[in-house]
Design a protein around this motif. Structure first.
Motif, PDB file in Angstrom:
ATOM      1  N   THR A 437       0.814  -1.217   0.000  1.00  0.00           N
ATOM      2  CA  THR A 437       0.000   0.000   0.000  1.00  0.00           C
ATOM      3  C   THR A 437       0.851   1.271   0.000  1.00  0.00           C
ATOM      4  O   THR A 437       0.330   2.358   0.249  1.00  0.00           O
ATOM      5  CB  THR A 437      -0.934   0.023   1.223  1.00  0.00           C
ATOM      6  OG1 THR A 437      -0.138  -0.076   2.420  1.00  0.00           O
ATOM      7  CG2 THR A 437      -1.916  -1.132   1.186  1.00  0.00           C
ATOM      8  N   SER A 438       2.137   1.151  -0.296  1.00  0.00           N
ATOM      9  CA  SER A 438       3.010   2.326  -0.232  1.00  0.00           C
ATOM     10  C   SER A 438       2.607   3.395  -1.236  1.00  0.00           C
ATOM     11  O   SER A 438       2.869   4.584  -1.024  1.00  0.00           O
ATOM     12  CB  SER A 438       4.473   1.912  -0.462  1.00  0.00           C
ATOM     13  OG  SER A 438       4.632   1.290  -1.728  1.00  0.00           O
ATOM     14  N   GLU A 441       0.518   6.542   0.033  1.00  0.00           N
ATOM     15  CA  GLU A 441       1.007   7.405   1.104  1.00  0.00           C
ATOM     16  C   GLU A 441       0.844   8.885   0.784  1.00  0.00           C
ATOM     17  O   GLU A 441       0.554   9.696   1.671  1.00  0.00           O
ATOM     18  CB  GLU A 441       2.474   7.092   1.397  1.00  0.00           C
ATOM     19  CG  GLU A 441       3.014   7.824   2.619  1.00  0.00           C
ATOM     20  CD  GLU A 441       4.361   7.283   3.077  1.00  0.00           C
ATOM     21  OE1 GLU A 441       4.800   7.666   4.173  1.00  0.00           O
ATOM     22  OE2 GLU A 441       4.957   6.467   2.341  1.00  0.00           O
ATOM     23  N   ASN A 445      -6.235  10.849   2.177  1.00  0.00           N
ATOM     24  CA  ASN A 445      -6.885   9.634   2.672  1.00  0.00           C
ATOM     25  C   ASN A 445      -8.406   9.689   2.620  1.00  0.00           C
ATOM     26  O   ASN A 445      -9.074   8.722   2.967  1.00  0.00           O
ATOM     27  CB  ASN A 445      -6.414   9.294   4.090  1.00  0.00           C
ATOM     28  CG  ASN A 445      -6.755  10.372   5.097  1.00  0.00           C
ATOM     29  OD1 ASN A 445      -7.472  11.331   4.810  1.00  0.00           O
ATOM     30  ND2 ASN A 445      -6.220  10.239   6.310  1.00  0.00           N
ATOM     31  N   THR A 497      -6.673   0.181   7.848  1.00  0.00           N
ATOM     32  CA  THR A 497      -5.384  -0.231   8.427  1.00  0.00           C
ATOM     33  C   THR A 497      -4.283  -0.124   7.375  1.00  0.00           C
ATOM     34  O   THR A 497      -3.488  -1.048   7.185  1.00  0.00           O
ATOM     35  CB  THR A 497      -5.465  -1.665   8.956  1.00  0.00           C
ATOM     36  OG1 THR A 497      -5.884  -2.532   7.884  1.00  0.00           O
ATOM     37  CG2 THR A 497      -6.460  -1.768  10.103  1.00  0.00           C
ATOM     38  N   VAL A 498      -4.252   0.993   6.684  1.00  0.00           N
ATOM     39  CA  VAL A 498      -3.258   1.201   5.636  1.00  0.00           C
ATOM     40  C   VAL A 498      -1.953   1.667   6.271  1.00  0.00           C
ATOM     41  O   VAL A 498      -1.909   2.708   6.924  1.00  0.00           O
ATOM     42  CB  VAL A 498      -3.755   2.237   4.610  1.00  0.00           C
ATOM     43  CG1 VAL A 498      -2.732   2.393   3.489  1.00  0.00           C
ATOM     44  CG2 VAL A 498      -5.110   1.827   4.041  1.00  0.00           C
ATOM     45  N   THR A 499      -0.894   0.883   6.080  1.00  0.00           N
ATOM     46  CA  THR A 499       0.405   1.188   6.700  1.00  0.00           C
ATOM     47  C   THR A 499       1.388   1.789   5.705  1.00  0.00           C
ATOM     48  O   THR A 499       2.520   2.106   6.078  1.00  0.00           O
ATOM     49  CB  THR A 499       1.020  -0.098   7.289  1.00  0.00           C
ATOM     50  OG1 THR A 499       1.275  -1.020   6.235  1.00  0.00           O
ATOM     51  CG2 THR A 499       0.080  -0.722   8.313  1.00  0.00           C
ATOM     52  N   SER A 501       2.964   0.285   3.347  1.00  0.00           N
ATOM     53  CA  SER A 501       4.082  -0.648   3.252  1.00  0.00           C
ATOM     54  C   SER A 501       3.529  -1.985   2.802  1.00  0.00           C
ATOM     55  O   SER A 501       2.357  -2.100   2.435  1.00  0.00           O
ATOM     56  CB  SER A 501       4.780  -0.775   4.614  1.00  0.00           C
ATOM     57  OG  SER A 501       3.881  -1.305   5.570  1.00  0.00           O
ATOM     58  N   GLN A 503       1.767  -5.246   3.311  1.00  0.00           N
ATOM     59  CA  GLN A 503       0.814  -5.718   4.319  1.00  0.00           C
ATOM     60  C   GLN A 503       0.393  -7.146   4.023  1.00  0.00           C
ATOM     61  O   GLN A 503       0.612  -7.664   2.933  1.00  0.00           O
ATOM     62  CB  GLN A 503      -0.413  -4.796   4.348  1.00  0.00           C
ATOM     63  CG  GLN A 503      -0.086  -3.370   4.737  1.00  0.00           C
ATOM     64  CD  GLN A 503      -1.311  -2.481   4.924  1.00  0.00           C
ATOM     65  OE1 GLN A 503      -1.356  -1.358   4.437  1.00  0.00           O
ATOM     66  NE2 GLN A 503      -2.303  -2.985   5.643  1.00  0.00           N
ATOM     67  N   ASN A 510       5.096  -7.219  10.264  1.00  0.00           N
ATOM     68  CA  ASN A 510       4.407  -5.982   9.954  1.00  0.00           C
ATOM     69  C   ASN A 510       5.430  -4.969   9.466  1.00  0.00           C
ATOM     70  O   ASN A 510       6.590  -5.282   9.260  1.00  0.00           O
ATOM     71  CB  ASN A 510       3.630  -5.455  11.169  1.00  0.00           C
ATOM     72  CG  ASN A 510       4.527  -5.314  12.392  1.00  0.00           C
ATOM     73  OD1 ASN A 510       5.732  -5.080  12.266  1.00  0.00           O
ATOM     74  ND2 ASN A 510       3.943  -5.455  13.568  1.00  0.00           N
ATOM     75  N   LYS A 511       4.988  -3.745   9.323  1.00  0.00           N
ATOM     76  CA  LYS A 511       5.857  -2.713   8.761  1.00  0.00           C
ATOM     77  C   LYS A 511       7.151  -2.555   9.557  1.00  0.00           C
ATOM     78  O   LYS A 511       8.245  -2.531   9.006  1.00  0.00           O
ATOM     79  CB  LYS A 511       5.095  -1.388   8.711  1.00  0.00           C
ATOM     80  CG  LYS A 511       5.915  -0.236   8.153  1.00  0.00           C
ATOM     81  CD  LYS A 511       5.082   1.040   8.113  1.00  0.00           C
ATOM     82  CE  LYS A 511       5.890   2.206   7.556  1.00  0.00           C
ATOM     83  NZ  LYS A 511       5.111   3.454   7.494  1.00  0.00           N
ATOM     84  N   SER A 512       7.036  -2.462  10.871  1.00  0.00           N
ATOM     85  CA  SER A 512       8.226  -2.208  11.691  1.00  0.00           C
ATOM     86  C   SER A 512       9.165  -3.397  11.706  1.00  0.00           C
ATOM     87  O   SER A 512      10.382  -3.256  11.658  1.00  0.00           O
ATOM     88  CB  SER A 512       7.805  -1.848  13.124  1.00  0.00           C
ATOM     89  OG  SER A 512       7.029  -2.894  13.690  1.00  0.00           O
TER      90      SER A 512
END
Length: 537
Positions: A437-438, A441, A445, A497-499, A501, A503, A510-512
């Motif tokens: 989903t990058s 960004e 939104n 829940t769009v990060t 990154s 997904q 996860n992203k982190s």
């Protein structure tokens, strides 16, 4: 903590990463291709192509976007694993490969009737008048015995065979296989007859598809160029405006029948779309129909054997949009190959509002071209209608959608009104493919929404007014509190829940967590999961 266990995970995945998909290969024979004509070459035709006509040369117009995908992981990793595009939609045989595999000589091919796949096109208004896009494929259908069809169809099935299927499914599998094993005809001249179209689609309202029947438009068009090496034709041609409303003075979408001379099956409906208004650009697989491309065994059965089935109540959603939004243009864009387009068009026109169509032409055959074609076709229609606004609809199983849709919003500012994506991972536990989903960004939104079930869209009208007449309160009215008048595309009660990154990663990544590893490691995990899905099922 995931750090200590990651090496173990990667070791477990190594056999999967090294795995390859077993496929049957059809070896071409060296032959001399014949070039029979569909109709005599144009002689006294009176047509004058405008500056909007462009001969098909799409491969030179675009560049592959994934040439280096997984390049560091070795040749054993299929590129489609990370793309969300299943291998059964790749590498269909064409031309001489089909002739060789069926053992046909040139005399047998010459005796076959020539046929045309005519794909529903769209027209735009220019200073010269209406220009209509004609596109499709010219081919010959060889006579294939049932036993040979069964043998060929079984290549596309997992853990079953055509002989084991119920009779209706076996028949569909044979028919679809026959449509794949055709002989494309190059250097052909095609001619069309146009006329007013009274109906199109099955959206519930009279006529279908939110378009009108014009009072005129009858004419004969000889396409300016012969077909390509793959049998394709594609281009805009100026048509006569006699009896048609000007595109800069009407909001009506006008329907025309397009009949192909010499082939009663080569008919389609075309749509003359005015300069301004709303167009929905919709994917088909896993958003309008149940495909499950992420579960190979099911995806194959759903594509080759089982009847096409709508996903939940999406026909109601599209019917509501068609009936409640005046002059709403529907355009269906799928990256499935041309050879199996007839099944898709038949399903859409029986189930959804009528509209124009785009599919993957035959010269987009490898995975890089497949991932590029959606962007190319989106760009074509955006550039064709610079004053129209677009609603983009798809699901999260297509990596090309997740990159191309946001790119349209940034490349054509103000033209993308909403992006609506089914979160397939949240609604189907069988979907193991991650999604990126990058690309979202940098977007506002309020212009995109990842939704779970179609009722979230039922009263979404896009004309900035609430559909009071049909609205009743229920737990499924997910858009009850939307500020439609403000142009909001998101329901705050639907958790986003769009990060921005990757997904849907396996093992709780996860992203982190993923950020601590090099890209090849993350891609290795993705590839392993993809290969696992293909080899285990």
């Amino acid at each position: 903590m995931i750090l200590p266990t990651l090496p173990t995970v990667l070791l477990a995945l190594l056999p999967l990463i090294a795995a390859t998909v077993v496929r049957r290969d059809i070896r071409p024979a060296v032959i001399v291709q014949e070039h029979p004509l569909i109709t005599p070459a144009p002689t006294a035709a009176e047509w004058s192509p405008t500056k909007t006509f462009k001969k098909r040369n799409v491969l030179s117009d675009i560049t592959g976007q994934v040439d280096s995908v997984l390049s560091g992981l070795g040749s054993g990793i299929p590129k489609y694993v990370a793309s969300g595009i299943p291998n059964f939609f790749q590498d269909f045989p064409t031309g001489d490969k089909v002739q060789s595999s069926l053992g046909l000589d040139d005399d047998q091919v010459r005796a076959l009737p020539t046929q045309v796949l005519n794909i529903p096109g769209y027209g735009n208004w220019t200073e010269q008048g209406w220009n209509l896009r004609f596109h499709g494929n010219v081919y010959k259908q060889p006579n294939i015995s049932q036993s040979k069809l069964d043998e060929l169809a079984n290549v596309f099935l997992i853990d079953t065979s055509v002989e084991s299927l119920p009779p209706p499914q076996a028949s569909q599998a044979r028919n679809l296989t026959a449509s794949i094993f055709v002989l494309q005809q190059d250097d052909q001249n095609v001619t069309f007859n146009l006329g007013p179209a009274p109906t199109a689609g099955a959206s519930g309202e009279q006529g279908g598809g939110g378009a009108i029947t014009p009072s005129g438009g009858n004419q004969r068009i000889e396409f300016p160029d012969p077909t390509t090496l793959q049998g394709d034709y594609d281009g805009f041609v100026q048509i006569n405006d006699n009896g048609l409303s000007d595109g800069n003075s009407t909001s009506d979408i006008q329907r025309l029948n397009v009949y192909t001379e010499g082939d009663t099956n080569g008919n389609a409906t075309a749509y003359l779309v005015p300069e301004s208004g709303l167009t929905v650009l919709s994917d088909i697989d896993d958003i309008l129909r149940v495909t499950k491309i992420y579960v190979p065994k099911e995806g194959l059965l759903n594509s080759f054997a089982r009847p096409f089935t709508p996903w939940m109540n999406m026909p109601d959603i599209y019917a509501n949009w068609s009936s409640s939004i005046p002059d709403f243009h529907f355009h269906y864009l799928t990256t499935t190959p041309e050879q199996i387009t007839r099944n898709y068009m038949d399903f859409i026109y029986k189930t959804y509002p009528g509209g124009s169509f785009d599919t993957r032409p035959l010269n987009f055959s490898d995975i890089s071209a497949t991932l590029s074609i959606r962007k190319f076709l989106l760009t074509k229609i955006f550039e064709t209608y610079p004053k129209r606004k677009f609603i983009l609809v798809a699901d999260t199983t297509n990596s090309d959608v997740l990159s191309a849709y946001p790119e349209m919003a940034t490349t054509f500012p103000g033209q993308v009104q909403c992006i609506l994506l089914r979160n397939t991972s949240a609604t189907d536990s069988e979907n193991k493919f991650p999604y990126d989903t990058s690309g979202f960004e940098k977007l506002d939104n309020k212009t995109y929404m990842f939704f779970n079930v179609p009722p979230a869209l039922l009263y979404f009208r896009f004309d900035f007014s609430w559909n009071h007449a049909n609205h009743t309160t229920s737990s499924q009215d997910d858009l009850t509190n939307l500020d439609i008048a403000g142009g909001q595309c998101v329901n705050s009660t639907i958790k986003q829940t769009v990060t921005f990154s990757m997904q849907g990663l396996p093992f709780g990544l996860n992203k982190s967590a993923a950020a601590g590893f090099a890209a090849p490691v993350t891609l290795a995990i993705i590839a392993g999961i993809g290969v696992l899905a293909w080899t285990a099922l």
